[in-house]
Design a protein around this motif. Sequence first.
Motif, PDB file in Angstrom:
ATOM      1  N   ASP A 194      16.415  23.649  29.416  1.00 37.16           N
ATOM      2  CA  ASP A 194      16.774  22.741  30.501  1.00 37.16           C
ATOM      3  C   ASP A 194      15.566  21.878  30.819  1.00 37.16           C
ATOM      4  OD1 ASP A 194      17.645  21.368  32.705  1.00 37.16           O
ATOM      5  OD2 ASP A 194      18.177  23.144  33.867  1.00 37.16           O
ATOM      6  N   SER A 195      15.618  20.614  30.408  1.00 42.42           N
ATOM      7  CA  SER A 195      14.499  19.697  30.610  1.00 42.42           C
ATOM      8  C   SER A 195      14.551  19.027  31.974  1.00 42.42           C
ATOM      9  CB  SER A 195      14.499  18.621  29.521  1.00 42.42           C
ATOM     10  OG  SER A 195      15.649  17.798  29.666  1.00 42.42           O
ATOM     11  N   GLY A 196      15.682  19.162  32.674  1.00 42.09           N
ATOM     12  CA  GLY A 196      15.845  18.509  33.962  1.00 42.09           C
ATOM     13  C   GLY A 196      16.146  17.022  33.862  1.00 42.09           C
ATOM     14  N   PRO A 206      21.304  17.238  27.147  1.00 42.06           N
ATOM     15  CA  PRO A 206      20.948  18.434  26.397  1.00 42.06           C
ATOM     16  C   PRO A 206      19.602  18.217  25.690  1.00 42.06           C
ATOM     17  CG  PRO A 206      23.238  17.844  25.997  1.00 42.06           C
ATOM     18  CD  PRO A 206      22.622  16.721  26.767  1.00 42.06           C
ATOM     19  N   SER A 207      18.724  19.206  25.805  1.00 41.78           N
ATOM     20  CA  SER A 207      17.390  19.080  25.215  1.00 41.78           C
ATOM     21  C   SER A 207      17.069  20.294  24.359  1.00 41.78           C
ATOM     22  CB  SER A 207      16.334  18.933  26.317  1.00 41.78           C
ATOM     23  OG  SER A 207      16.545  17.745  27.043  1.00 41.78           O
ATOM     24  N   PHE A 208      16.353  20.034  23.289  1.00 42.75           N
ATOM     25  CA  PHE A 208      15.993  21.063  22.325  1.00 42.75           C
ATOM     26  C   PHE A 208      14.534  20.863  21.939  1.00 42.75           C
ATOM     27  CE2 PHE A 208      20.363  19.775  21.992  1.00 42.75           C
ATOM     28  CZ  PHE A 208      21.078  20.950  21.888  1.00 42.75           C
ATOM     29  N   TYR A 209      13.838  21.954  21.594  1.00 43.09           N
ATOM     30  CA  TYR A 209      12.453  21.789  21.181  1.00 43.09           C
ATOM     31  C   TYR A 209      12.284  21.756  19.669  1.00 43.09           C
ATOM     32  CZ  TYR A 209      12.281  26.939  20.797  1.00 43.09           C
ATOM     33  OH  TYR A 209      12.520  28.245  20.464  1.00 43.09           O
ATOM     34  N   GLN A 210      13.362  22.030  18.932  1.00 41.63           N
ATOM     35  CA  GLN A 210      13.263  21.985  17.470  1.00 41.63           C
ATOM     36  C   GLN A 210      14.641  21.760  16.864  1.00 41.63           C
ATOM     37  OE1 GLN A 210      11.240  25.347  15.898  1.00 41.63           O
ATOM     38  NE2 GLN A 210      11.518  24.777  13.782  1.00 41.63           N
ATOM     39  N   PRO A 211      14.760  20.835  15.894  1.00 41.48           N
ATOM     40  CA  PRO A 211      16.046  20.603  15.229  1.00 41.48           C
ATOM     41  C   PRO A 211      16.211  21.504  14.012  1.00 41.48           C
ATOM     42  CG  PRO A 211      14.460  19.039  14.419  1.00 41.48           C
ATOM     43  CD  PRO A 211      13.738  19.878  15.457  1.00 41.48           C
ATOM     44  N   ILE A 212      17.409  21.477  13.478  1.00 41.71           N
ATOM     45  CA  ILE A 212      17.633  22.017  12.138  1.00 41.71           C
ATOM     46  C   ILE A 212      17.194  20.889  11.208  1.00 41.71           C
ATOM     47  CG2 ILE A 212      19.374  22.764  10.468  1.00 41.71           C
ATOM     48  CD1 ILE A 212      21.024  23.784  12.898  1.00 41.71           C
ATOM     49  N   GLU A 213      16.083  21.056  10.538  1.00 44.18           N
ATOM     50  CA  GLU A 213      15.449  19.945   9.818  1.00 44.18           C
ATOM     51  C   GLU A 213      16.339  19.290   8.771  1.00 44.18           C
ATOM     52  OE1 GLU A 213      11.397  20.165   8.672  1.00 44.18           O
ATOM     53  OE2 GLU A 213      10.921  21.509  10.327  1.00 44.18           O
ATOM     54  N   GLU A 214      17.195  20.061   8.130  1.00 43.76           N
ATOM     55  CA  GLU A 214      18.073  19.474   7.120  1.00 43.76           C
ATOM     56  C   GLU A 214      19.172  18.628   7.760  1.00 43.76           C
ATOM     57  OE1 GLU A 214      18.265  23.312   7.229  1.00 43.76           O
ATOM     58  OE2 GLU A 214      16.194  22.946   6.683  1.00 43.76           O
ATOM     59  N   GLY A 215      19.303  18.694   9.079  1.00 46.84           N
ATOM     60  CA  GLY A 215      20.389  18.001   9.762  1.00 46.84           C
ATOM     61  C   GLY A 215      20.026  16.678  10.399  1.00 46.84           C
ATOM     62  N   ILE A 216      18.727  16.471  10.668  1.00 45.98           N
ATOM     63  CA  ILE A 216      18.354  15.237  11.365  1.00 45.98           C
ATOM     64  C   ILE A 216      17.323  14.447  10.578  1.00 45.98           C
ATOM     65  CG2 ILE A 216      18.783  16.290  13.619  1.00 45.98           C
ATOM     66  CD1 ILE A 216      15.318  15.459  13.286  1.00 45.98           C
ATOM     67  N   ASP A 217      17.189  13.211  10.961  1.00 48.41           N
ATOM     68  CA  ASP A 217      16.123  12.340  10.469  1.00 48.41           C
ATOM     69  C   ASP A 217      15.701  11.496  11.657  1.00 48.41           C
ATOM     70  OD1 ASP A 217      14.303  11.289   8.687  1.00 48.41           O
ATOM     71  OD2 ASP A 217      15.807  10.784   7.186  1.00 48.41           O
ATOM     72  N   THR A 218      14.612  10.785  11.519  1.00 50.20           N
ATOM     73  CA  THR A 218      14.118   9.953  12.620  1.00 50.20           C
ATOM     74  C   THR A 218      13.757   8.567  12.119  1.00 50.20           C
ATOM     75  OG1 THR A 218      11.846  10.731  12.318  1.00 50.20           O
ATOM     76  CG2 THR A 218      13.194  11.917  13.924  1.00 50.20           C
ATOM     77  N   THR A 219      13.804   7.610  13.027  1.00 55.08           N
ATOM     78  CA  THR A 219      13.365   6.247  12.767  1.00 55.08           C
ATOM     79  C   THR A 219      12.643   5.747  14.014  1.00 55.08           C
ATOM     80  OG1 THR A 219      15.479   5.359  13.529  1.00 55.08           O
ATOM     81  CG2 THR A 219      15.225   5.642  11.153  1.00 55.08           C
ATOM     82  N   VAL A 220      11.888   4.685  13.867  1.00 59.70           N
ATOM     83  CA  VAL A 220      11.228   4.081  15.013  1.00 59.70           C
ATOM     84  C   VAL A 220      12.211   3.142  15.700  1.00 59.70           C
ATOM     85  CG1 VAL A 220       9.345   2.566  15.745  1.00 59.70           C
ATOM     86  CG2 VAL A 220       8.952   4.291  13.972  1.00 59.70           C
ATOM     87  N   ASP A 221      12.330   3.289  17.009  1.00 62.02           N
ATOM     88  CA  ASP A 221      13.235   2.479  17.826  1.00 62.02           C
ATOM     89  C   ASP A 221      12.371   1.600  18.727  1.00 62.02           C
ATOM     90  OD1 ASP A 221      14.990   1.445  19.704  1.00 62.02           O
ATOM     91  OD2 ASP A 221      15.752   3.389  20.371  1.00 62.02           O
ATOM     92  N   ASN A 224       7.143  13.754  23.180  1.00 60.46           N
ATOM     93  CA  ASN A 224       6.069  14.745  23.033  1.00 60.46           C
ATOM     94  C   ASN A 224       5.765  15.465  24.343  1.00 60.46           C
ATOM     95  OD1 ASN A 224       5.542  14.277  20.265  1.00 60.46           O
ATOM     96  ND2 ASN A 224       4.478  12.394  20.809  1.00 60.46           N
ATOM     97  N   ASP A 225       6.786  15.761  25.132  1.00 62.97           N
ATOM     98  CA  ASP A 225       6.565  16.451  26.403  1.00 62.97           C
ATOM     99  C   ASP A 225       7.429  17.702  26.534  1.00 62.97           C
ATOM    100  OD1 ASP A 225       9.054  15.301  26.735  1.00 62.97           O
ATOM    101  OD2 ASP A 225       8.544  14.190  28.536  1.00 62.97           O
ATOM    102  N   GLY A 226       7.695  18.347  25.416  1.00 59.07           N
ATOM    103  CA  GLY A 226       8.533  19.542  25.420  1.00 59.07           C
ATOM    104  C   GLY A 226       7.726  20.820  25.495  1.00 59.07           C
ATOM    105  N   PRO A 227       8.416  21.940  25.501  1.00 53.00           N
ATOM    106  CA  PRO A 227       7.760  23.242  25.610  1.00 53.00           C
ATOM    107  C   PRO A 227       7.180  23.728  24.278  1.00 53.00           C
ATOM    108  CG  PRO A 227      10.112  23.558  25.422  1.00 53.00           C
ATOM    109  CD  PRO A 227       9.881  22.065  25.475  1.00 53.00           C
ATOM    110  N   ALA A 228       6.390  24.783  24.366  1.00 51.26           N
ATOM    111  CA  ALA A 228       5.914  25.468  23.165  1.00 51.26           C
ATOM    112  C   ALA A 228       7.138  26.047  22.461  1.00 51.26           C
ATOM    113  CB  ALA A 228       4.930  26.561  23.553  1.00 51.26           C
ATOM    114  N   PRO A 229       7.138  26.243  21.201  1.00 49.77           N
ATOM    115  CA  PRO A 229       5.960  26.144  20.335  1.00 49.77           C
ATOM    116  C   PRO A 229       5.737  24.764  19.725  1.00 49.77           C
ATOM    117  CG  PRO A 229       7.764  27.122  19.105  1.00 49.77           C
ATOM    118  CD  PRO A 229       8.274  26.872  20.505  1.00 49.77           C
TER     119      PRO A 229
END
Length: 135
Positions: free
Chosen positions: A68-70, A74-89, A113-118
């Motif tokens: 819960d990021s407030g 919905p917020s997550f600290y880690q994706p399933i790497e095979e499921g996502i990709d990223t681009t610059v927006d 870059n303001d999420g929880p550990a790990p």
Amino acid sequence: MATSQNEFKIQKTDQEWKESLTPEQFQVLRKHGTERPHTSPLNKEYGEGTYVCAACGTPVFTSTTKFDSGTGWPSFYQPIEEGIDTTVDRSFFMTRVEVHCKNCGGHLGHVFNDGPAPTGKRYCINGVSLKFDQQ
């Protein structure tokens, strides 16, 4: 990082996407929209399971990485790497990292870059872009 819609395994026309998605899903997933905060029931979902792309069913996050990021999304600290990709927006006069489905290119949200550990990451995801498969 993916750079073109042509790199995705699942290819559909806008009309085909409109036929398989709700108008809100189409706006977010295909047109890079954002749902209003605190509107997704998935924001308060804490059952065990897997979050999948609402457009194509690709697993993108697990419930074990949700927090819960407030923020109202919905917020997550880690994706399933095979499921996502990223681009610059670079929209809205800022630079952010967009998160999208690796298989269909659907816009899921952004990572900060303001999420929880790990990881220290906060994957801030539009609930409308996800479906929850409960275990």
